[in-house]
Every structure is written in C-alpha cells, then in structure tokens.
Write a protein that holds these residues in place. Structure first.
Motif, PDB file in Angstrom:
ATOM      1  N   PRO A  50       0.803  -1.285  -0.019  1.00 50.03           N
ATOM      2  CA  PRO A  50       0.081   0.190  -0.041  1.00 50.03           C
ATOM      3  C   PRO A  50       0.943   1.208   0.021  1.00 50.03           C
ATOM      4  O   PRO A  50       0.372   2.147  -0.791  1.00 50.03           O
ATOM      5  CB  PRO A  50      -0.818  -0.079   1.285  1.00 50.03           C
ATOM      6  N   THR A 132       7.689  -6.982   8.364  1.00 58.40           N
ATOM      7  CA  THR A 132       6.813  -6.069   8.991  1.00 58.40           C
ATOM      8  C   THR A 132       6.312  -6.611  10.222  1.00 58.40           C
ATOM      9  O   THR A 132       6.016  -6.089  11.346  1.00 58.40           O
ATOM     10  CB  THR A 132       5.970  -5.335   8.188  1.00 58.40           C
ATOM     11  N   GLY A 156      -4.481 -10.634   4.929  1.00 55.18           N
ATOM     12  CA  GLY A 156      -3.553 -10.056   4.056  1.00 55.18           C
ATOM     13  C   GLY A 156      -2.395 -10.406   4.278  1.00 55.18           C
ATOM     14  O   GLY A 156      -1.964 -11.349   5.421  1.00 55.18           O
ATOM     15  N   ALA A 157      -1.166  -9.821   3.678  1.00 54.95           N
ATOM     16  CA  ALA A 157       0.160 -10.380   3.847  1.00 54.95           C
ATOM     17  C   ALA A 157       0.560 -10.131   5.222  1.00 54.95           C
ATOM     18  O   ALA A 157       1.380 -11.313   5.868  1.00 54.95           O
ATOM     19  CB  ALA A 157       1.028  -9.628   2.818  1.00 54.95           C
ATOM     20  N   THR A 158       0.629  -8.836   5.694  1.00 58.62           N
ATOM     21  CA  THR A 158       1.159  -8.692   6.905  1.00 58.62           C
ATOM     22  C   THR A 158       0.483  -9.345   8.231  1.00 58.62           C
ATOM     23  O   THR A 158       0.819  -9.822   8.816  1.00 58.62           O
ATOM     24  CB  THR A 158       1.326  -7.135   7.191  1.00 58.62           C
ATOM     25  N   GLY A 178     -12.300  -9.525   5.575  1.00 55.02           N
ATOM     26  CA  GLY A 178     -13.679  -9.190   4.817  1.00 55.02           C
ATOM     27  C   GLY A 178     -14.127 -10.254   3.920  1.00 55.02           C
ATOM     28  O   GLY A 178     -13.421 -10.806   3.104  1.00 55.02           O
ATOM     29  N   LYS A 182     -12.324 -15.443   3.241  1.00 56.35           N
ATOM     30  CA  LYS A 182     -11.055 -15.206   3.963  1.00 56.35           C
ATOM     31  C   LYS A 182     -11.096 -15.617   5.331  1.00 56.35           C
ATOM     32  O   LYS A 182      -9.850 -15.960   5.865  1.00 56.35           O
ATOM     33  CB  LYS A 182     -10.805 -13.482   3.889  1.00 56.35           C
ATOM     34  N   TYR A 198     -15.883  -8.389   9.074  1.00 55.48           N
ATOM     35  CA  TYR A 198     -16.292  -7.254   9.346  1.00 55.48           C
ATOM     36  C   TYR A 198     -17.485  -6.660   8.049  1.00 55.48           C
ATOM     37  O   TYR A 198     -18.196  -5.600   8.469  1.00 55.48           O
ATOM     38  CB  TYR A 198     -15.104  -6.008   9.345  1.00 55.48           C
ATOM     39  N   ASN A 221      -3.921  -2.619  11.029  1.00 54.65           N
ATOM     40  CA  ASN A 221      -3.520  -2.406   9.511  1.00 54.65           C
ATOM     41  C   ASN A 221      -4.447  -1.618   9.018  1.00 54.65           C
ATOM     42  O   ASN A 221      -4.263  -1.133   7.939  1.00 54.65           O
ATOM     43  CB  ASN A 221      -3.405  -3.980   9.056  1.00 54.65           C
ATOM     44  N   CYS A 243       0.639  -0.444  12.688  1.00 50.45           N
ATOM     45  CA  CYS A 243       1.364  -0.811  11.706  1.00 50.45           C
ATOM     46  C   CYS A 243       1.033  -0.067  10.437  1.00 50.45           C
ATOM     47  O   CYS A 243       1.782   0.340   9.600  1.00 50.45           O
ATOM     48  CB  CYS A 243       1.192  -2.334  11.449  1.00 50.45           C
ATOM     49  N   SER A 247      -7.537   2.131   5.414  1.00 47.85           N
ATOM     50  CA  SER A 247      -8.750   2.650   4.918  1.00 47.85           C
ATOM     51  C   SER A 247      -8.728   4.174   5.170  1.00 47.85           C
ATOM     52  O   SER A 247      -9.338   4.904   4.804  1.00 47.85           O
ATOM     53  CB  SER A 247      -9.750   2.033   6.002  1.00 47.85           C
ATOM     54  N   TYR A 249      -5.827   5.950   3.738  1.00 44.75           N
ATOM     55  CA  TYR A 249      -4.826   6.391   2.887  1.00 44.75           C
ATOM     56  C   TYR A 249      -5.339   7.366   1.543  1.00 44.75           C
ATOM     57  O   TYR A 249      -4.927   8.429   1.491  1.00 44.75           O
ATOM     58  CB  TYR A 249      -4.002   5.140   2.211  1.00 44.75           C
ATOM     59  N   PHE A 276       5.275   2.281  14.024  1.00 47.26           N
ATOM     60  CA  PHE A 276       6.687   1.807  13.559  1.00 47.26           C
ATOM     61  C   PHE A 276       6.786   1.638  12.238  1.00 47.26           C
ATOM     62  O   PHE A 276       5.689   1.495  11.467  1.00 47.26           O
ATOM     63  CB  PHE A 276       6.729   0.460  14.395  1.00 47.26           C
ATOM     64  N   VAL A 278       8.937  -0.601   9.265  1.00 52.96           N
ATOM     65  CA  VAL A 278       9.938  -1.735   9.222  1.00 52.96           C
ATOM     66  C   VAL A 278      11.391  -1.188   8.669  1.00 52.96           C
ATOM     67  O   VAL A 278      12.544  -1.799   9.414  1.00 52.96           O
ATOM     68  CB  VAL A 278       9.189  -2.769   8.068  1.00 52.96           C
ATOM     69  N   ASN A 326      -7.178  -8.454  -3.097  1.00 54.90           N
ATOM     70  CA  ASN A 326      -6.192  -9.608  -2.860  1.00 54.90           C
ATOM     71  C   ASN A 326      -6.281 -10.425  -1.774  1.00 54.90           C
ATOM     72  O   ASN A 326      -7.207  -9.941  -0.783  1.00 54.90           O
ATOM     73  CB  ASN A 326      -4.616  -8.737  -2.616  1.00 54.90           C
TER      74      ASN A 326
HETATM   75  N1  LIG Z   1       4.514  -0.123   9.267  1.00 56.73           N
HETATM   76  C1  LIG Z   1       5.352  -0.607   8.381  1.00 56.73           C
HETATM   77  O1  LIG Z   1       6.489  -0.456   8.212  1.00 56.73           O
HETATM   78  C2  LIG Z   1       4.487  -1.248   7.229  1.00 56.73           C
HETATM   79  C3  LIG Z   1       5.037  -1.866   6.173  1.00 56.73           C
HETATM   80  C4  LIG Z   1       4.298  -2.599   5.388  1.00 56.73           C
HETATM   81  C5  LIG Z   1       2.769  -2.656   5.404  1.00 56.73           C
HETATM   82  N2  LIG Z   1       2.514  -1.764   6.480  1.00 56.73           N
HETATM   83  C6  LIG Z   1       1.131  -1.492   6.428  1.00 56.73           C
HETATM   84  O2  LIG Z   1       0.257  -2.741   6.467  1.00 56.73           O
HETATM   85  C7  LIG Z   1      -0.926  -2.851   6.260  1.00 56.73           C
HETATM   86  C8  LIG Z   1      -1.066  -4.154   5.309  1.00 56.73           C
HETATM   87  O3  LIG Z   1      -0.288  -4.211   4.263  1.00 56.73           O
HETATM   88  P1  LIG Z   1      -0.087  -5.387   3.413  1.00 56.73           P
HETATM   89  O4  LIG Z   1       0.961  -5.031   2.282  1.00 56.73           O
HETATM   90  O5  LIG Z   1      -0.020  -6.501   4.054  1.00 56.73           O
HETATM   91  O6  LIG Z   1      -1.626  -5.421   2.588  1.00 56.73           O
HETATM   92  P2  LIG Z   1      -2.745  -6.636   2.843  1.00 56.73           P
HETATM   93  O7  LIG Z   1      -3.152  -6.586   4.097  1.00 56.73           O
HETATM   94  O8  LIG Z   1      -2.002  -7.853   1.835  1.00 56.73           O
HETATM   95  O9  LIG Z   1      -3.917  -5.906   1.730  1.00 56.73           O
HETATM   96  C9  LIG Z   1      -4.584  -4.785   2.404  1.00 56.73           C
HETATM   97  C10 LIG Z   1      -5.938  -5.599   2.803  1.00 56.73           C
HETATM   98  O10 LIG Z   1      -6.434  -4.485   3.572  1.00 56.73           O
HETATM   99  C11 LIG Z   1      -7.784  -4.771   3.597  1.00 56.73           C
HETATM  100  N3  LIG Z   1      -8.516  -3.365   3.427  1.00 56.73           N
HETATM  101  C12 LIG Z   1      -8.270  -2.465   2.222  1.00 56.73           C
HETATM  102  N4  LIG Z   1      -9.293  -1.411   2.634  1.00 56.73           N
HETATM  103  C13 LIG Z   1      -9.665  -1.744   3.586  1.00 56.73           C
HETATM  104  C14 LIG Z   1     -10.909  -0.864   4.392  1.00 56.73           C
HETATM  105  N5  LIG Z   1     -11.407   0.191   3.900  1.00 56.73           N
HETATM  106  N6  LIG Z   1     -11.482  -1.447   5.348  1.00 56.73           N
HETATM  107  C15 LIG Z   1     -11.146  -2.824   5.660  1.00 56.73           C
HETATM  108  N7  LIG Z   1     -10.199  -3.387   5.325  1.00 56.73           N
HETATM  109  C16 LIG Z   1      -9.456  -2.835   4.203  1.00 56.73           C
HETATM  110  C17 LIG Z   1      -8.132  -5.558   2.622  1.00 56.73           C
HETATM  111  O11 LIG Z   1      -8.577  -6.781   3.113  1.00 56.73           O
HETATM  112  P3  LIG Z   1     -10.115  -7.346   3.385  1.00 56.73           P
HETATM  113  O12 LIG Z   1     -10.653  -7.896   2.132  1.00 56.73           O
HETATM  114  O13 LIG Z   1     -10.023  -8.268   4.701  1.00 56.73           O
HETATM  115  O14 LIG Z   1     -11.024  -6.207   3.703  1.00 56.73           O
HETATM  116  C18 LIG Z   1      -6.971  -5.922   1.837  1.00 56.73           C
HETATM  117  O15 LIG Z   1      -6.925  -6.861   1.331  1.00 56.73           O
HETATM  118  C19 LIG Z   1      -1.272  -1.620   5.367  1.00 56.73           C
HETATM  119  O16 LIG Z   1      -1.798  -0.834   6.428  1.00 56.73           O
HETATM  120  C20 LIG Z   1       0.261  -1.149   5.120  1.00 56.73           C
HETATM  121  O17 LIG Z   1       0.363   0.138   4.951  1.00 56.73           O
HETATM  122  C21 LIG Z   1       3.435  -1.163   7.218  1.00 56.73           C
END
Ligand SMILES: NC(=O)c1ccc[n+]([C@@H]2O[C@H](COP(=O)([O-])OP(=O)(O)OC[C@H]3O[C@@H](n4cnc5c(N)ncnc54)[C@H](OP(=O)(O)O)[C@@H]3O)[C@@H](O)[C@H]2O)c1
Length: 334
Positions: A50, A132, A156-158, A178, A182, A198, A221, A243, A247, A249, A276, A278, A326
C-alpha cells in the motif's frame, strides 16, 4: 518477455487517490548493460505494498518517486549479466528493482540473495511484509502467553503472518477480515482462534463476546471504524501496534478516507498506541529472514499469495489491495 526491449512503467503525474490511466506510462527502452560493479536482474515477480501509493503521490518517510522516474517496488528475479563477483549470473535476488522487465543494479545496493527457491515466498514471508509482521509483533506488540491479540486485515500479507507469530508466542489471536472465504482461511489454515467478518458482523459486538475482559494487544493494519471497534474493547494496559491504516490512505471508489473517533479509550483503559516503520530495523533484516524462513520450512507459518500476471497490469494490481481484492500477498508475475 525476452529479447532486446526493457518495458518500464514511469511516473507521468502525481496520482490523486487510486491509480488512473494517465498517471503512469508504459515505455520501452533497451535492456541495460552492466558497467564495473553493476549487474542486471531479469525481474520475474513484483511485490505490491500500500505504501507504494505514498511513494508515487508525495514525500513521506522517503522522497516521492520523481516525475519521469521508474515506479519503485520490491521485486525478485535472476541475475542475467554481471560485472561484479558479489552477484554472479544465475543468482536469484530480491530488492527495490521497480516496475520493469530488467533492472540495472549496483553491487552496493540493498539486495539480498533469495533464501528460498520460491520467489513468491521470498517476497512474502521473507520480504517486506513478513519483516513488518515480525518486528511489529516481536518489538512493538510483544504478546505474552495467553494474551488476547486482535489483528486486522488478517487475510492480508502482513496481518496473516503477524497473527501466526502471536500464536507461536502462545497468544490467543482474533483476526478481522472481509468475507467468509478469507475468514475461513484465517482460522482453518493460518490457525487463528477466531476471525470476525467485518462485512457481515458487528466487530465491536463480536470482540465483546470473544474477549469479555478486553483485548490485550491490537496489531492494526486498517484504521477507521475497524480500529475504533478494537479501541472500544481494549483491556486495561493494552498495547496497539500501529502498523498501518489502509482505510485512511486514499479515497477508494467514492468512499471517503476513514478517521478514528475512539482515541480516548486509550486514556480510559490506560493503554498505548505505538507506530513503527519496518525500515527502522534494516540492520536486523538478516536475523528476521532467518527466523521467518525457519518457521516457513518447519510449518509453523503458512502463507498465501495472490499472483496476477503481466507487467501491463501493474497499476491495476496495486489498486487491488485498496479494494480488498487481494487474498494474501499481492504479487505480479512477469
Ligand atoms: N509499518 C510498516 O513499516 C509497514 C510495512 C508494510 C505494510 N504496512 C501496512 O500494513 C498494512 C497491510 O499491508 P499489506 O501489504 O500486508 O496489505 P494486505 O493486508 O495484503 O492488503 C490490504 C488488505 O486491507 C484490507 N482493506 C483494504 N481497505 C480496507 C478498508 N477500507 N476497510 C477494511 N479493510 C480494508 C483488505 O482486506 P479485506 O478483504 O479483509 O478487507 C486488503 O486485502 C497496510 O496498512 C500497510 O500500509 C506497514
């Protein structure tokens, strides 16, 4: 694609919200030739995060990708020509190689040799999102045995990896995701104790039933109403590891960006919320990749990847994450 052409996605203008036609352009250049100390990677898989939309849109924790620059992204591939002993031809590597068929890389760049034969596992569990989950859970959330941990975007991935690390630490883990498919994967395959859908359930009510004494840890997340529901259910002295908040961004398909209302629950429940990044743990990535790889090999962690195809589909593939299309780590095979 093989031959003499290198296709590259370059930035034409700053996106407003999700990527739209005209924000980027797919151009063709020659495949680069390495100079001394350089090598060329034939990219096989792109990873999508994201945060890439931040990188494209404005200066954040790193400067925005310049207009005219190649879209930056984590990726994996194989060295196809090299003028450095560090990365000989045939080595499988991952790094920030960008949305293109071939990347010219200097041998002092942050590049790692793949620890697993599988590029998709390397980019997922042993890539940015696995890292992460690892540092967020072990350094910020720090669950103890029998703690109740809530993880949003659990399929999701994280989130999927974060929850499994909490299980390894002996915590009870509740996911939020969601849709029934899943949620089923989160409990049946990833071994979470429960998962709240949810889209069809009231998160706060369900948390109240699953954790009547409150939740000790939230690995967040999503943000917005999902975080609000978790805040309503904090135990005294809980920790929220912030993390991300996907929702909040960008507006997606007409829906406004989400905000939170229940921040005062942190005060009432004498709890803390800590963000934090990563990249703050970059000097410990090797240690974490070793541990994550071991968990993957011995079956303590399972992973799921969503692999789309074709470089031409890269912009729409990034948009998929924001629409929740995804299932697991979003990747694209070239
Ligand atoms: N802090 C760090 O260093 C760091 C590093 C990497 C990632 N992150 C953060 O970690 C989070 C997950 O990233 P990821 O790459 O692993 O993505 P991910 O979880 O694989 O994909 C994002 C998931 O978020 C859910 N989503 C999207 N919009 C939503 C909404 N409005 N309401 C509810 N759920 C929603 C969706 O799942 P559903 O189908 O379940 O809704 C989507 O599949 C992100 O917030 C990202 O910015 C942070």
């Amino acid at each position: 694609m093989e031959g003499t052409i290198n296709r590259q996605w370059i930035v034409k203008k700053r996106p407003e919200g999700l990527l739209r036609p005209g924000d980027l352009a797919l151009v063709e250049t020659a495949i680069p030739e390495p100079d001394d100390g350089e090598f060329v990677v034939r990219i096989t898989h792109l990873a999508f995060d994201p945060a890439q939309l931040y990188w494209l849109s404005f200066d954040s924790y790193r400067p925005a990708i310049p207009i005219g620059g190649v879209v930056e992204s984590f990726a994996a591939g194989k060295v196809v020509s090299s003028r450095t002993d560090r990365f000989p031809v045939g080595t499988k590597v991952q790094g920030v190689f960008g949305w293109q068929d071939y990347a010219l890389v200097t041998d002092d760049a942050e590049v790692s040799v793949l620890r697993t034969e599988s590029e998709v596992k390397a980019l997922n569990v042993c890539g940015l999102t696995g890292l992460t989950a690892y540092f967020g859970m072990t350094e910020i959330a720090r669950p103890q045995k029998d703690d109740i941990v809530v993880v949003s975007a659990a399929a999701g991935a994280t989130g999927s990896i974060a929850g499994q690390i909490a299980r390894i630490r002996g915590a009870r883990v509740i996911g939020i995701a969601g849709g029934p498919e899943k949620c089923r994967w989160v409990t049946e395959s990833a071994g979470f104790d429960a998962c709240i859908d949810y889209k069809s359930q009231n998160i706060s009510e369900q948390l109240g039933k699953l954790a009547p004494d409150g939740v000790n840890i939230v690995f967040e997340n999503v943000g917005g109403p999902v975080l609000d529901a978790a805040l309503e259910n904090l135990a005294i002295g809980a920790r929220v590891a912030l993390c991300g908040g996907i929702s909040s961004y960008v507006p997606v398909d007409g829906a406004p960006v989400a905000s939170i209302n229940n921040y005062m629950m942190l005060g009432l429940r004498r709890s803390s919320m800590t963000g934090f990044l990563v990249f703050d743990y970059q000097d410990r990535f090797d240690e974490a990749i070793g541990q994550l790889g071991q968990w993957l090999d011995d079956g303590s962690i399972v992973s799921i990847e969503d692999v789309q195809e074709g470089l031409e589909n890269a912009p729409e593939t990034l948009n998929r994450i924001f629409r929740g299309l995804n299932f697991g780590k979003q990747l694209l095979a070239l």
